[in-house]
Write an enzyme that holds these catalytic residues in place. Structure first.
Site, mmCIF file in Angstrom:
data_model
loop_
_atom_site.group_PDB
_atom_site.id
_atom_site.type_symbol
_atom_site.label_atom_id
_atom_site.label_comp_id
_atom_site.label_asym_id
_atom_site.label_seq_id
_atom_site.Cartn_x
_atom_site.Cartn_y
_atom_site.Cartn_z
ATOM 1 N N ARG A 267 23.267 24.567 13.154
ATOM 2 C CA ARG A 267 23.636 24.310 11.759
ATOM 3 C C ARG A 267 25.077 23.823 11.714
ATOM 4 N NH1 ARG A 267 20.533 27.615 8.320
ATOM 5 N NH2 ARG A 267 21.565 26.564 6.616
ATOM 6 N N LYS B 156 16.727 34.944 0.800
ATOM 7 C CA LYS B 156 16.422 33.556 0.454
ATOM 8 C C LYS B 156 14.913 33.328 0.249
ATOM 9 C CE LYS B 156 19.106 31.976 3.929
ATOM 10 N NZ LYS B 156 19.718 30.912 4.753
ATOM 11 N N PRO C 77 19.963 25.542 -0.538
ATOM 12 C CA PRO C 77 19.611 26.831 -1.145
ATOM 13 C C PRO C 77 20.153 28.021 -0.349
ATOM 14 C CG PRO C 77 17.680 25.416 -0.865
ATOM 15 C CD PRO C 77 18.798 24.798 -0.096
ATOM 16 N N GLU C 78 20.836 28.907 -1.028
ATOM 17 C CA GLU C 78 21.248 30.176 -0.410
ATOM 18 C C GLU C 78 20.785 31.285 -1.345
ATOM 19 O OE1 GLU C 78 25.011 30.281 1.498
ATOM 20 O OE2 GLU C 78 25.037 28.132 1.889
ATOM 21 N N ASN D 165 24.468 28.607 4.968
ATOM 22 C CA ASN D 165 25.480 27.907 5.739
ATOM 23 C C ASN D 165 26.818 27.741 5.005
ATOM 24 O OD1 ASN D 165 26.059 26.859 8.179
ATOM 25 N ND2 ASN D 165 25.455 24.774 7.653
#
Ligand code: ZN
Length: 281
Positions: free
Chosen positions: A255, A51, A2-3, A170
């Site tokens: 990440r 987000k 999810p972004e 990311n």
């Protein structure tokens, strides 16, 4: 993963399903809010902020103010919307929140954050966020100011820090660095055209917000991304083996980072540290 675009779509769909309807049952399956019951109250609207997802609920009898169901999808979370009686497409033990109206059911699965706040608590929950790339108050100058405030920070980390600008996750941070041809560890001050990068961030999220599949290359087929998750297939532009590393700093957890060492040459950090001042001065 999810972004900002994923969360924007979730807000849009939840708004369509719930706004204006009275909640007939609520079930928050986290210990802190296990006894919280917002049934009988009307859903005012649903908004995304970077987000974060904010489901706003009007005050009921005896309430001093309205409520906000604040959720964050983190890595695996998602909201599903069902017609009443429809079978869930995820196991029930993964459900963290259930909001029911007469006709619909919204279920949040594996939410990274779930809180029920009095409306006045919203600012404390999301007020620290930088300008929201998909929000009505998007402010590129302010995003730029926040990025430039820490000039030595690697741009790949600065883009991910939601206090600078909100909505990039990311995948986008890797793709954005590729698109402007900078190595993700390049200090912010050495990015050739930072306003262009900010502008590109906005355009990329806008272009993708209504799509279920993220595309940064303009190619809808098997190559939607330039470098992200392409360590086996290589850079889409030049074919060079894409580097995959885990990178974080004190502020951000480790990440996955992907970049093409040819299209995005590593910064000469030694020279930058000793010589940047004279070059720029
Ligand atoms: Zn390349």
């Amino acid at each position: 993963m999810p972004e900002g675009d994923t969360v924007w779509r979730a807000a849009r769909d939840l708004q369509a399903a719930l706004a204006g309807a009275e909640l007939t049952r609520t079930d928050f399956r986290v210990p802190r809010f296990a006894t919280t019951d917002l049934s009988g109250r009307v859903v005012e609207g649903v908004a995304s902020r970077g987000k974060h997802l904010l489901i706003r609920i009007a005050p009921g009898p005896g309430d001093d103010e309205g409520w906000t169901v604040h959720s964050h999808l983190k890595m695996e979370g998602l909201w599903h919307i069902y017609n009443r009686g429809e079978r869930w497409r995820r196991p029930a033990f993964k459900a963290r929140a259930v909001l029911e109206t007469v006709s619909r059911q919204a279920v949040g699965f594996e939410l990274g954050i779930l809180r029920v706040l009095p409306r006045s608590g919203e600012d404390e929950a999301v007020g620290y966020l930088g300008p929201d790339l998909l929000g009505p108050d998007w402010d590129p100058a302010e995003a730029l100011r926040r990025l430039e405030a820490v000039p030595e920070r690697p741009v790949g980390l600065a883009l991910l820090d939601q206090r600078n600008l909100a909505g990039i996750g990311n995948v986008y941070r890797c793709e954005l660095c590729f698109l402007v041809g900078v190595h993700p560890l390049t200090p912010v001050r050495d990015v050739p055209d930072l306003p262009r990068l900010v502008d590109l961030s906005k355009r990329l999220l806008e272009a993708n917000k209504s799509r279920s599949r993220r595309i940064t290359t303009g190619l809808a087929g098997r190559d939607p991304l330039w470098v992200y998750n392409r360590e086996k297939r290589g850079c889409l532009r030049c074919g060079t083996r894409v580097v995959h590393e885990l990178v974080g700093d004190n502020e951000l957890e480790l990440r996955d980072l992907y970049y093409c060492p040819r299209c995005q040459p590593p910064p000469d950090l030694g020279e930058a540290a000793s010589g940047a001042g004279t070059l720029e001065g």
